[in-house]
Design a protein around this motif. Structure first.
Motif, mmCIF file in Angstrom:
data_model
loop_
_atom_site.group_PDB
_atom_site.id
_atom_site.type_symbol
_atom_site.label_atom_id
_atom_site.label_comp_id
_atom_site.label_asym_id
_atom_site.label_seq_id
_atom_site.Cartn_x
_atom_site.Cartn_y
_atom_site.Cartn_z
ATOM 1 N N ASN A 21 -5.040 -1.447 -10.129
ATOM 2 C CA ASN A 21 -5.059 -2.998 -9.746
ATOM 3 C C ASN A 21 -3.661 -3.539 -9.676
ATOM 4 N N ILE A 22 -2.830 -2.974 -10.310
ATOM 5 C CA ILE A 22 -1.336 -3.230 -10.183
ATOM 6 C C ILE A 22 -0.709 -2.680 -8.924
ATOM 7 N N LEU A 23 -1.213 -1.355 -8.385
ATOM 8 C CA LEU A 23 -1.046 -1.052 -6.947
ATOM 9 C C LEU A 23 -1.542 -1.860 -6.038
ATOM 10 N N ALA A 24 -2.682 -2.452 -6.106
ATOM 11 C CA ALA A 24 -3.207 -3.525 -5.112
ATOM 12 C C ALA A 24 -2.494 -4.570 -4.924
ATOM 13 N N ASP A 25 -1.962 -5.276 -6.381
ATOM 14 C CA ASP A 25 -1.300 -6.590 -6.177
ATOM 15 C C ASP A 25 0.172 -6.298 -5.646
ATOM 16 N N GLU A 26 0.783 -5.086 -5.995
ATOM 17 C CA GLU A 26 2.014 -4.719 -5.526
ATOM 18 C C GLU A 26 1.901 -4.551 -3.939
ATOM 19 N N TYR A 27 0.641 -3.996 -3.173
ATOM 20 C CA TYR A 27 0.652 -3.762 -2.088
ATOM 21 C C TYR A 27 0.423 -4.964 -0.977
ATOM 22 N N VAL A 28 -0.435 -6.141 -1.868
ATOM 23 C CA VAL A 28 -0.704 -7.312 -1.119
ATOM 24 C C VAL A 28 0.821 -8.098 -1.166
ATOM 25 N N ALA A 79 -6.399 3.771 -1.547
ATOM 26 C CA ALA A 79 -5.329 3.938 -0.295
ATOM 27 C C ALA A 79 -5.961 3.453 0.741
ATOM 28 N N SER A 80 -6.940 2.677 0.716
ATOM 29 C CA SER A 80 -7.346 1.822 1.655
ATOM 30 C C SER A 80 -7.287 0.486 1.662
ATOM 31 N N LEU A 81 -7.637 -0.406 2.559
ATOM 32 C CA LEU A 81 -7.228 -1.842 2.725
ATOM 33 C C LEU A 81 -8.367 -2.425 2.005
ATOM 34 N N LYS A 82 -9.402 -1.822 2.224
ATOM 35 C CA LYS A 82 -10.812 -2.272 1.496
ATOM 36 C C LYS A 82 -10.613 -2.181 0.015
ATOM 37 N N GLN A 83 -10.196 -0.846 -0.513
ATOM 38 C CA GLN A 83 -10.100 -0.615 -1.703
ATOM 39 C C GLN A 83 -9.163 -1.693 -2.385
ATOM 40 N N ILE A 84 -7.885 -1.987 -1.748
ATOM 41 C CA ILE A 84 -6.662 -2.615 -2.257
ATOM 42 C C ILE A 84 -7.228 -4.163 -2.463
ATOM 43 N N LEU A 85 -7.816 -4.755 -1.447
ATOM 44 C CA LEU A 85 -8.396 -6.118 -1.417
ATOM 45 C C LEU A 85 -9.484 -6.154 -2.531
ATOM 46 N N GLU A 86 -10.146 -5.353 -2.848
ATOM 47 C CA GLU A 86 -11.196 -5.016 -3.894
ATOM 48 C C GLU A 86 -10.384 -5.329 -5.359
ATOM 49 N N LEU A 87 -9.390 -4.733 -5.707
ATOM 50 C CA LEU A 87 -8.696 -4.466 -6.702
ATOM 51 C C LEU A 87 -7.616 -5.491 -7.177
ATOM 52 N N THR A 88 -7.089 -6.356 -6.095
ATOM 53 C CA THR A 88 -6.115 -7.086 -6.217
ATOM 54 C C THR A 88 -6.694 -8.458 -6.949
ATOM 55 N N HIS A 89 -5.678 -9.130 -7.522
ATOM 56 C CA HIS A 89 -6.109 -10.626 -8.194
ATOM 57 C C HIS A 89 -5.143 -11.484 -7.271
#
Length: 157
Positions: A21-28, A79-89
């Motif tokens: 979740n943190i990784l997704a936030d950082e990537y966004v 490591a996919s944009l789909k996963q990142i967008l599903e995990l970010t807040h």
């Protein structure tokens, strides 16, 4: 291969999910900072263009470190944009103009949101999940975001 590092597998999975979740936030946030660097306009263009570049370089390092922390725990980083967008807040929503102040306000809000999220969860790592290493890492990450938020906030004074 299963990581045998003194933390039970259930706790490792919970820590890895939280770090995802943190990784997704950082990537966004990294992507939004890149957008500011690429698209900022105005009389202070050059200075803000360089400022955003420094910030996205710092975030790029953070993204890599969080992903590697997940791998150290024996899990795979999203490591996919789909996963990142599903995990970010965070949101990708872009309602501002291409001026520096609009970008700074939006990026500052995201840094502050990440800071709150990290603070709310930091005790869980060293406490119930028994992962002092991740707790220590999150403390350092929190300090990096405090500095980046301070730098953004200073441009609004």
């Amino acid at each position: 291969m299963e990581a045998k590092i003194g933390i039970n597998q259930d706790n490792l999975a919970k820590v890895a999910h939280s770090l995802s979740n943190i990784l997704a936030d950082e990537y966004v946030l990294y992507t939004k900072t890149r957008r500011a660097h690429w698209n900022v306009e105005g009389p202070d263009f050059y200075n803000k263009h360089k400022f955003f570049e420094e910030q996205y370089n710092d975030l790029e390092t953070i993204v890599d470190e969080v992903a590697e922390r997940i791998r150290k725990l024996g899990h795979y980083a999203p490591a996919s944009l789909k996963q990142i967008l599903e995990l970010t807040h965070l949101t990708e929503d872009d309602r501002g103009k291409n001026d520096a102040v609009s970008y700074i306000k939006a990026l500052l809000a995201d840094h502050e949101s990440i800071l709150i999220h990290l603070r709310e969860n930091i005790d869980n790592y060293s406490g119930p999940l028994r992962d002092a290493g991740t707790s220590d890492y999150i403390t350092g990450l929190l300090e990096k975001h405090e500095t980046m938020a301070w730098m953004l906030r200073a441009h609004l004074s």
